[in-house]
Design a protein around this motif. Structure first.
Motif, mmCIF file in Angstrom:
data_model
loop_
_atom_site.group_PDB
_atom_site.id
_atom_site.type_symbol
_atom_site.label_atom_id
_atom_site.label_comp_id
_atom_site.label_asym_id
_atom_site.label_seq_id
_atom_site.Cartn_x
_atom_site.Cartn_y
_atom_site.Cartn_z
ATOM 1 N N GLN A 268 52.004 45.550 39.820
ATOM 2 C CA GLN A 268 52.220 44.782 40.728
ATOM 3 C C GLN A 268 52.368 43.399 39.858
ATOM 4 N N TYR A 270 51.508 39.213 40.381
ATOM 5 C CA TYR A 270 51.049 38.351 41.382
ATOM 6 C C TYR A 270 50.997 36.874 40.819
ATOM 7 N N VAL A 285 53.260 38.157 45.761
ATOM 8 C CA VAL A 285 53.138 39.467 45.099
ATOM 9 C C VAL A 285 54.244 40.139 45.280
ATOM 10 N N HIS A 287 55.206 44.183 44.877
ATOM 11 C CA HIS A 287 54.431 45.790 44.677
ATOM 12 C C HIS A 287 55.678 46.704 44.264
ATOM 13 N N THR A 305 50.526 48.565 52.823
ATOM 14 C CA THR A 305 50.296 47.576 51.758
ATOM 15 C C THR A 305 50.791 46.279 52.070
ATOM 16 N N CYS A 306 51.698 46.260 52.467
ATOM 17 C CA CYS A 306 52.414 44.660 52.762
ATOM 18 C C CYS A 306 51.400 43.973 53.859
ATOM 19 N N SER A 309 47.991 42.856 52.327
ATOM 20 C CA SER A 309 48.289 42.053 50.867
ATOM 21 C C SER A 309 47.520 40.974 50.983
ATOM 22 N N THR A 310 47.098 40.204 51.939
ATOM 23 C CA THR A 310 46.249 39.171 52.042
ATOM 24 C C THR A 310 44.740 39.412 52.226
ATOM 25 N N ASN A 311 44.562 40.790 52.587
ATOM 26 C CA ASN A 311 43.237 41.332 52.770
ATOM 27 C C ASN A 311 42.615 40.411 53.999
ATOM 28 N N ILE A 320 55.471 38.607 50.149
ATOM 29 C CA ILE A 320 55.208 39.766 49.801
ATOM 30 C C ILE A 320 56.186 40.565 49.754
ATOM 31 N N ALA A 322 58.096 44.049 48.246
ATOM 32 C CA ALA A 322 57.408 45.656 48.027
ATOM 33 C C ALA A 322 58.729 46.672 47.940
ATOM 34 N N GLY A 343 47.389 47.157 48.720
ATOM 35 C CA GLY A 343 47.580 45.800 49.116
ATOM 36 C C GLY A 343 46.411 44.941 48.771
#
Ligand code: MTE
Ligand code: HPA
Ligand code: MOS
Length: 758
Positions: A268, A270, A285, A287, A305-306, A309-311, A320, A322, A343
């Motif tokens: 990855q 970022y 980011v 991936h 994952t996408c 990705s910002t949790n 994002i 990927a 992610g």
């Protein structure tokens, strides 16, 4: 209630696929796997294998009567390799023999002429060569391009994120038993019986109604049997169909490790931008997913994952990108978190890097940026409640983030060769399959004339306790004790078109379906009781196996009412079907409301690093988790602690190693280390959010299976922060897992580790 299998497990009585007594004449299968990761098959000679005493038959691709290509998302994987091999260990021939030993000897006697080709194992390299399984996907919100100019801090870096072996105790296995008229009964260790049924039907060229899949329980799945249990069931079914004898395929641990896919490793890049106060203004980011040889579940895994990705953070400008990259490794697959952990990891790396530059603890940046109610994620879904903040605030208060930080800093200033680190991991994990159609559950409840009850659903018991949850849900719905209820195996003849037991949604989907089924039966029973008692059915209820009228005992028992219902010719069985409301997701645009709700929490981990030896100890993991209203406390706690342990393992000890030529080196428990009880923190403090009923979940519960896995990510940063206190860490290139070897390299970045030390 306890986990309904616990007594059976500890006394060794619980049945798995090969514990059921062998049917007469049962044969055993073993595989001849590709000796190279990538090659062109010139010829396969099975003559010698067929001559081994006990070997009955050897099958290759040409023997498949139906479609030899399998795959749930795209049928791009040959059941047995032909022309080309795509990973080391890929099954080329299936040897069937009277004994396991003869079958394995047969596998060793297969001869192959193959032209070896250079393998690709790195996803970046695969991408450069155009080896992708699907076009690049991009999710955008705001404009990252315009945002950088407003940022006070801009930091970029790369991440090399490792995969993970599932290490379920029960390896993949399957037993196929031929029945009359080309029908087959298959016992399979699968999380997805209907996927097995469909694939077997396709491989054999038969309609699905001829194939019955039965699953009592799995010795662990963790996602590894969502898609990849199918192969072995197809193999067993193929041999059984062609030989008209029962055939069992049980992978040895070594074969399971080299032939099946794992958690996807990622590479990855970022870039993060923050203002002077620490507000994240932009996050970008990219991936590169290491998908392995075939599609398998790489597409939906990458999608999650996408989405994650910002949790748990509110970020106005996000991009994002990927791409699933095709490499010559076993096809990587579902694993607890389903791409979510991959992610979330880089955003945590980015925040950690920013914290080092700003001289602020990372948890302060996390706190400032935590998403609040009404925040809209880059895929369009809005945060509809404030539970994420509640979890964070309760954790910060209960576990004293500020005081702990001070204590850690004081310790570090007093100790030269021992350093402590602290890290927090908030989690916001979406519950539902992102493939919306999968979000359906079914249940079949039977009340027998003796008053005992059997419940069968689409849910697979893999240790997570879904059977227990179904019993508890029946018990509370019907008003009878759990001792009167049995959970039946998951069977495609009882329930059709079963969604995989995955996405943490099994109890949600099948539990709600069970409530619907119970209510159907209860409606009939209450009518019968009302007629008997000369009242309206609305005043009838059942509690503790007693029939109540307006809350008072009528003297009628559950068993009495069951008999009366039966004699009245009113059904005592019902099917319930459930699908969560108001979910939709456009997979092409990457926009919608994919999740029924989110499961939240926050976990703080402390670790101590021995800076001379490079070893570390996780001192504590303390967390607040939103469970809704839990169903069975011990089962829920088991899921949280188990998930956390597995997450800690992923970022610390568990290191998959492949040689340059694509061979799995960490191919046994001697070379692949997973955490044991001693490694885990002595202080695991799990607290549940109180007064937190979830209206969408059965009995007010929330899905719990996967989200706690991601708490483990805090262990990586706790250890790295401790290292940082000894020797400043270069955060621009992050390698995960943090093995002791990796720890030592970070502690002594200028030391050249010579061959003999290594
Ligand atoms: N717990 C145990 N003991 N064994 C497992 O295989 N799988 C995990 C999690 N917890 C697993 C487990 C994964 S990957 C998922 S998706 C969920 O359980 C699946 O079950 P659920 O939907 O009932 O939570
Ligand atoms: N989670 C788990 N398994 C899945 C999913 C998901 O979101 N989608 C398809 N299979
Ligand atoms: Mo779990 S990875 O959704 O089986």
């Amino acid at each position: 209630m306890k986990h309904c299998d616990s007594a059976l497990h500890v006394t060794g009585q619980s049945n798995y696929v090969d514990d059921v007594p062998n049917p007469a004449g049962m044969l055993h299968g073993a595989f001849f796997g590709s000796p190279v990761a990538h090659g062109l098959i010139k010829s396969v000679d099975t003559t010698k294998a067929a001559q081994i005493p006990g070997v009955v038959s050897v099958f290759t691709y040409e023997d498949i009567p139906g479609d030899g290509m399998i795959g749930g998302v795209v049928a791009d994987e040959p059941l047995l390799a032909f022309q080309e091999t795509s990973f080391h260990g890929q099954p080329i021939a299936l040897i069937v023999a009277e004994t396991v030993e003869a079958a394995r000897d047969g596998a060793k006697a297969c001869e192959l002429e193959i032209e070896e080709l250079p393998p690709i194992t790195c996803p970046r390299k695969a991408f450069e060569k155009g080896q992708i399984l699907q076009e690049l996907r991009v999710f955008e919100k705001g404009s990252v391009g315009d945002a950088w100019k407003d940022c006070e801090y801009i930091i970029s870096g790369s991440v090399d994120l490792g995969g993970q072996e599932h290490l379920y105790l029960e390896t993949n296995r399957s037993r196929a038993i031929p029945k009359e008229d080309d029908q087959i009964l298959i016992y399979s260790s699968t999380q997805s019986p209907s996927a097995v049924q469909k694939e077997v039907a396709s491989v054999l060229g038969l309609p699905m109604h001829k194939i019955e899949i039965d699953v009592k329980r799995l010795g662990g799945g963790f996602g590894g049997k969502e898609d990849q249990a199918t192969h072995w069931a197809c193999h067993a079914a193929l041999a059984s169909q062609l030989l008209k004898r029962p055939v069992q395929v049980v992978l040895s641990r070594a074969d399971d490790m080299r032939m099946t896919g794992k958690r996807h490793p990622y590479k990855q890049d970022y870039k993060i931008g923050l203002d002077a106060k620490g507000n994240i203004l932009a996050y970008d980011v990219f991936h590169y997913q290491n998908s392995g040889a075939f599609m398998d579940l790489s597409n939906p895994v990458l999608e999650r994952t996408c989405l994650h990705s910002t949790n748990a953070y509110a970020i106005p400008n996000v991009r994002i990108s990927a791409v699933p990259c095709r490499t010559h490794l076993p096809s990587n697959t579902a694993f607890r978190g389903f791409g979510g952990p991959q992610g979330m990891f880089p955003i945590e790396v980015a925040i950690d890097a920013a914290s080092k530059q700003m001289g602020l603890p990372a948890w302060k940046i996390q706190e400032i940026n935590l998403a609040k109610k009404n925040y809209v994620f880059h895929y369009g879904q809005e945060l509809e409640d404030d539970r994420l903040s509640r979890c964070w605030d309760e954790a910060a208060r209960a576990f004293e983030f500020e005081e702990t930080q001070n204590r850690v800093e004081a310790f570090n200033s007093e100790n030269r060769f021992k350093k402590k680190g602290l890290a927090v991991m908030p989690v916001c994990f979406g519950i539902s399959f992102t493939k919306t159609f999968f979000n359906q559950g079914s249940s079949l409840v039977h009340v027998y004339t003796d008053g005992s009850v059997s419940v069968a659903t689409g849910g697979i018991e893999m240790g997570q306790g879904v059977s227990s949850n179904m019993i508890e849900i029946c018990s509370r719905s019907l008003g009878i004790p759990v001792s009167q209820i049995k959970s039946n195996s998951t069977n495609t003849s009882r329930i059709a078109n079963i969604s995989p037991s995955a996405a943490s949604a099994t109890t949600d989907l099948n539990g709600n379906a069970t409530i619907i089924a119970c209510n159907k039966i209860l409606d009939g029973m209450k009518q019968v009781a009302a007629e008997d008692l000369g009242c309206d059915s609305s005043v009838i209820s059942i509690e503790n196996a007693k029939v109540l009228k307006d809350g008072t005992d009528t003297g009628l028992s559950w068993n009495d009412l069951v008999s009366k219902t039966y004699m009245s010719r009113v059904p005592l069985m019902a099917h319930g079907f459930y699908t969560p409301p108001n979910i939709h997701f456009d997979g092409v645009k990457g926009y919608g409301r994919p999740f029924h709700y989110y499961t939240y929490g926050a976990c703080v981990v402390e670790a101590t690093v021995d800076c001379l030896r490079g070893v570390y100890k996780i001192d504590s993991a303390r967390l607040t988790h939103d469970l809704g209203r839990g169903i069975i406390p011990s089962v829920d706690l088991g899921q949280v602690e188990g998930g956390l342990a597995q997450g800690i393992g992923w970022v610390t000890l568990e290191e998959l190693k492949f040689s340059e030529d694509g061979r799995l080196l960490s191919n046994a428990l001697s070379t692949y280390k997973c955490p044991d009880g001693d490694f885990l923190p002595d202080n695991m403090d799990v607290r549940f959010l109180e007064n937190a009923d979830n209206p969408g979940g059965p009995l007010g519960s929330k899905a719990v299976g996967e989200p706690p896995f991601m708490y483990g990510i805090a262990a990586f940063f706790a250890i790295r922060n401790a290292i940082h206190a000894f020797s400043p860490v270069n955060t621009s290139e992050t390698v995960c897992p943090m093995t002791p070897e990796q720890t030592l390299k970070l502690l002594y970045p200028n030391f050249s580790f010579s061959e003999d030390i290594a």
